[in-house]
Design a protein around this motif. Structure first.
Motif, short mmCIF file in Angstrom:
data_model
loop_
_atom_site.label_atom_id
_atom_site.label_comp_id
_atom_site.label_asym_id
_atom_site.label_seq_id
_atom_site.Cartn_x
_atom_site.Cartn_y
_atom_site.Cartn_z
N ASP A 161 0.78 -1.17 0.09
CA ASP A 161 0.09 -0.09 0.04
C ASP A 161 1.09 1.22 0.15
N GLN A 168 -5.44 5.66 -1.44
CA GLN A 168 -4.62 4.31 -1.28
C GLN A 168 -4.62 3.66 -2.66
N VAL A 170 -2.57 0.63 -4.33
CA VAL A 170 -1.79 -0.66 -4.17
C VAL A 170 -1.33 -0.99 -5.50
#
Length: 259
Positions: A161, A168, A170
């Motif tokens: 992450d 966010q 990822v």
């Protein structure tokens, strides 16, 4: 009839409040008169003092005269002195301080706490969650963490992450996706791509940083739609896994969705 009744009730309530205010001053003063002076003082003097204190409590200034003998006892020049005592400045100061404390307290509370009190729940601004394919997590950490300055969150041997300016992002180990290109204002824009809309100065600082690091841009930093509605600064680059990223900025953020 209803208006007259309301006016009468209001007048009675106002009188009751005035009498209550007078009683608050009168009762302690009368007790002091009885206990300390044993009713030796003149009732007229006591009533005069009571009315003076009551008026003072309602911000009416009071004038006092200090005779020459009393002034001399206080170490002052032996002459009569007159001065005025008023609670109005104190009242104004207290109101100002109270209002400032209330406003400051409201502003110091977290936005979420204020929203929860007002709406019963925290209405936070939504954040993007985006998962992208990468073929090397170490290279992804160098690019996003070290070069772009994204803080790292949770991770495993297959993903990591990143805090992408509050969103966010990822990076997952996965095969690369196929890219296409579409023309936009003379540029071949890679599709798919993702990115951020930055402030103008932040965009300029990032462009300088990436240029100094020898970044190979897909579309070098430039101004798009120059002189038109929605004028913007843009730049495109690839991360080590080949994901296309766009960073843009507007002089007028109100034109973000301009047509």
């Amino acid at each position: 009839m209803k208006r007259i009744l309301t006016a009468v009730i209001t007048a009675i309530e106002a009188g009751a409040v005035a009498l209550a205010g007078l009683a608050i001053v009168a009762i302690p003063a009368i007790l002091l008169w009885i206990i300390t002076f044993q009713l030796a003082s003149e009732p007229g003097a006591v009533l005069s003092a009571l009315s003076a204190v009551w008026l003072l409590g309602h911000t009416v200034p009071l004038g006092f005269t200090l005779d020459a003998q009393a002034a001399l006892s206080f170490g002052l020049a032996p002459e009569a002195l007159r001065f005025t005592l008023s609670l109005a400045p104190l009242g104004i100061g207290l109101i100002t301080a109270g209002a400032g404390a209330r406003i400051g307290g409201r502003q110091s509370r977290p936005v979420c706490a204020r929203a929860r009190r007002r709406h019963g729940a925290c209405r936070m601004r939504p954040r993007f969650h985006l998962a992208i394919p990468v073929d090397d997590l170490t290279a992804a950490r160098r690019f996003y963490g070290e070069l772009l300055g994204c803080a790292e969150g949770r991770s495993s041997s297959h993903w990591v992450d990143f805090d992408f300016e509050g969103h966010q992002l990822v990076a997952h180990l996965a095969p690369r996706s196929v890219q296409a290109h579409n023309p936009v204002d003379g540029d071949d824009v890679p599709v798919p791509h993702f990115g951020l809309v930055l402030g103008w100065e932040a965009w300029e600082a990032l462009a300088a940083k990436l240029t100094a690091a020898g970044t190979q841009f897909v579309i070098a930093p430039r101004i798009r739609f120059a002189g038109q509605v929605g004028e913007q600064a843009v730049m495109f680059l690839h991360d080590p896994a080949g994901n296309a990223i766009e960073f843009k900025a507007f002089k007028d953020i109100g034109q973000l969705f301009a047509r």
